[in-house]
Design an enzyme around this catalytic site. Structure first.
Site, PDB file in Angstrom:
ATOM      1  N   SER A 230      41.947   5.237 -22.580  1.00 36.73           N
ATOM      2  CA  SER A 230      43.157   5.967 -22.243  1.00 36.73           C
ATOM      3  C   SER A 230      44.380   5.115 -22.525  1.00 36.73           C
ATOM      4  CB  SER A 230      43.136   6.354 -20.764  1.00 36.73           C
ATOM      5  OG  SER A 230      43.255   5.190 -19.969  1.00 36.73           O
ATOM      6  N   LYS A 231      45.504   5.775 -22.651  1.00 32.16           N
ATOM      7  CA  LYS A 231      46.730   5.029 -22.945  1.00 32.16           C
ATOM      8  C   LYS A 231      47.016   3.985 -21.881  1.00 32.16           C
ATOM      9  CE  LYS A 231      50.181   7.128 -25.898  1.00 32.16           C
ATOM     10  NZ  LYS A 231      51.392   7.929 -25.980  1.00 32.16           N
ATOM     11  N   SER A 232      46.796   4.342 -20.646  1.00 34.15           N
ATOM     12  CA  SER A 232      47.123   3.401 -19.581  1.00 34.15           C
ATOM     13  C   SER A 232      46.231   2.166 -19.647  1.00 34.15           C
ATOM     14  CB  SER A 232      46.986   4.065 -18.217  1.00 34.15           C
ATOM     15  OG  SER A 232      45.664   4.555 -18.036  1.00 34.15           O
ATOM     16  N   LEU A 233      44.931   2.370 -19.921  1.00 36.31           N
ATOM     17  CA  LEU A 233      44.021   1.233 -20.016  1.00 36.31           C
ATOM     18  C   LEU A 233      44.269   0.446 -21.295  1.00 36.31           C
ATOM     19  CD1 LEU A 233      41.700  -0.408 -18.934  1.00 36.31           C
ATOM     20  CD2 LEU A 233      40.112   1.235 -19.946  1.00 36.31           C
ATOM     21  N   ALA A 235      46.894   0.037 -22.802  1.00 31.58           N
ATOM     22  CA  ALA A 235      48.171  -0.662 -22.756  1.00 31.58           C
ATOM     23  C   ALA A 235      48.139  -1.907 -21.885  1.00 31.58           C
ATOM     24  CB  ALA A 235      49.263   0.288 -22.257  1.00 31.58           C
TER      25      ALA A 235
END
Length: 297
Positions: A230-233, A235
């Site tokens: 995911s984008k959050s991970l 990043a």
């Protein structure tokens, strides 16, 4: 007989946050390929989308690259300073009837899956996009150094794609093609998430009568269920103050022999060993699980 151009590669991060592991894999892979070929490795900041950029991110990424031992062989290019070159290429395409103003909105193209083949009758907006006119029956094929032969029917699978957005910002596809030519890039090594974009770029290169570099697309990093991080991970930043664990994990993602870096404690020694041992034939086609990479960090 013409001699082949010396190898010249590049890494092109977007300044949307700190350097994260996926970007490190791309940087390491492109740097290794250039060093293995005794070639040059350049860095180009893809700062084309101000609304998505984070203040200070570009400088932080460049500092992190230096801490990992990745120094560019030339001045850093910034796409935000390259507007005149993109305008010149776009003007050529417009003058030759190879690009056109498009007043269609995304919602109007939704029924076609977002694929543009002809403008919606009567559509008008004060800020039209500019699209490339993709010919009917446009098949683009190329050989990727990892994935083999790739073929895309651009007119059906992509359609007339955007060169300048409706908000006035330059589209990635145009900018990357113009800059790869201007910098004399012979080899593009980047993540497999951009594999689908390559036929568009080759079509644009041919349309502008520009040379086509060689391509090598590196594996994506996924979770244990095979899903793209995911984008959050994705990043989550790597730690440039302690570069060896992230470099070893990236080496694993690249499919390389972990024993080749065993017992090496220093960054420079590890990078030298990596150059000597790097074998592009070992790079996997499929995605690599983050947990598998971390086992060797």
């Amino acid at each position: 007989m013409d001699m082949p151009a010396p190898y010249r590669g590049r890494f092109a991060p977007s300044p949307t946050g700190a350097l994260h592991f996926g970007s490190l894999v791309a940087a390491f892979g492109s740097w290794l390929a250039a060093r293995r070929a005794d070639g040059e490795w350049l860095v180009r900041v893809e700062d084309l989308d101000p609304p998505r950029e984070v203040a200070g991110a570009a400088e932080a990424q460049l500092r992190a690259l230096a801490r990992f031992g990745f120094e560019a062989d030339g001045a850093i290019w910034r796409q935000s300073q390259r507007g005149e070159a993109y305008r010149a290429a776009l003007d050529r395409l417009l003058a030759d009837g190879l690009a056109f103003e498009c007043h269609c909105s995304r919602s109007e193209l939704a029924s076609e899956g977002g694929i543009h083949r002809q403008c919606i009758p009567g559509a008008h907006r004060p800020d039209p996009a500019i699209r490339l006119r993709v010919p009917d029956g446009c098949d683009i094929a190329f050989e990727d150094a990892v994935h083999g032969r790739i073929v895309q029917r651009v007119d059906r699978e992509v359609g007339d794609f955007v060169l300048r957005r409706a908000d006035g910002l330059w589209a990635y596809q145009l900018a990357v093609v113009v800059d790869d030519d201007a910098q004399g890039i012979t080899d593009v090594v980047r993540g497999a998430d951009l594999l689908d974009s390559t036929p568009r770029q080759i079509l644009l290169q041919r349309t502008l009568a520009l040379p086509t570099p060689r391509y090598l697309h590196l594996p994506l990093v996924v979770d244990d269920d095979g899903r793209k991080l995911s984008k959050s991970l994705a990043a989550l930043p790597v730690d440039p103050a302690d570069p060896l664990p992230a470099l070893r994990a990236a080496w694993t993602v690249l499919g390389q022999d972990t024993a080749a870096l065993g017992g090496i404690a220093g960054r420079d020694a590890l990078l030298a060993a990596a150059i000597a041992a790097f074998d592009p034939a070992r790079i996997p086609r499929g995605p690599v699980a983050m947990s598998a990479a971390l086992q060797h960090a």
